[in-house]
Design a protein around this motif. Structure first.
Motif, PDB file in Angstrom:
ATOM      1  N   GLN A  40      12.092   4.961  -0.985  1.00 46.00           N
ATOM      2  CA  GLN A  40      12.714   3.731  -1.432  1.00 46.00           C
ATOM      3  C   GLN A  40      11.801   2.833  -2.028  1.00 46.00           C
ATOM      4  OE1 GLN A  40      14.180   1.629   1.817  1.00 46.00           O
ATOM      5  NE2 GLN A  40      15.827   3.240   2.734  1.00 46.00           N
ATOM      6  N   GLU A  41      12.121   2.084  -3.012  1.00 50.56           N
ATOM      7  CA  GLU A  41      10.850   1.519  -3.813  1.00 50.56           C
ATOM      8  C   GLU A  41      10.205   0.724  -2.882  1.00 50.56           C
ATOM      9  OE1 GLU A  41      11.106  -1.855  -7.496  1.00 50.56           O
ATOM     10  OE2 GLU A  41      12.650  -0.273  -7.377  1.00 50.56           O
ATOM     11  N   TYR A  68       3.067   2.175   1.361  1.00 51.95           N
ATOM     12  CA  TYR A  68       2.536   3.713   1.647  1.00 51.95           C
ATOM     13  C   TYR A  68       1.656   4.596   0.830  1.00 51.95           C
ATOM     14  CZ  TYR A  68       5.535   3.243   5.784  1.00 51.95           C
ATOM     15  OH  TYR A  68       6.131   2.792   7.045  1.00 51.95           O
ATOM     16  N   ALA A  69       1.921   4.114  -0.347  1.00 60.47           N
ATOM     17  CA  ALA A  69       0.986   4.932  -1.588  1.00 60.47           C
ATOM     18  C   ALA A  69      -0.524   4.696  -1.543  1.00 60.47           C
ATOM     19  CB  ALA A  69       1.459   4.388  -2.893  1.00 60.47           C
ATOM     20  N   SER A  70      -1.172   5.804  -1.526  1.00 61.13           N
ATOM     21  CA  SER A  70      -2.536   5.798  -1.365  1.00 61.13           C
ATOM     22  C   SER A  70      -3.304   5.022  -2.205  1.00 61.13           C
ATOM     23  CB  SER A  70      -3.024   7.174  -1.600  1.00 61.13           C
ATOM     24  OG  SER A  70      -3.028   7.809  -2.666  1.00 61.13           O
TER      25      SER A  70
END
Length: 68
Positions: free
Chosen positions: A42-43, A49-51
């Motif tokens: 999900q957007e 959670y993106a590094s």
């Protein structure tokens, strides 16, 4: 591709219930989803959670075995 999302939700409970596992009180666990998989989420997961947004995380996709 939602393994980390679900795993992280229940991690502390699973550790507390285990007679063999502990998490030191000073340890901070920061969940991350590999950038290669991020677009399947999900957007709202991207910023969380993106590094790219995790302080101290390397600029890699985290999925080397799947992209060989």
């Amino acid at each position: 591709y939602n393994v980390n999302c679900q795993y992280n939700k229940h991690l502390q409970h699973q550790v507390w219930e285990s007679p063999h596992l502990t998490i030191p009180p000073s340890m901070e666990i920061t969940p991350e989803i590999g950038l290669w998989h991020m677009h399947g989420h999900q957007e709202k997961c991207y910023v969380r959670y993106a590094s790219n947004f995790i302080l101290g995380a390397a600029r890699i996709d985290g999925e080397i075995m799947e992209t060989l």
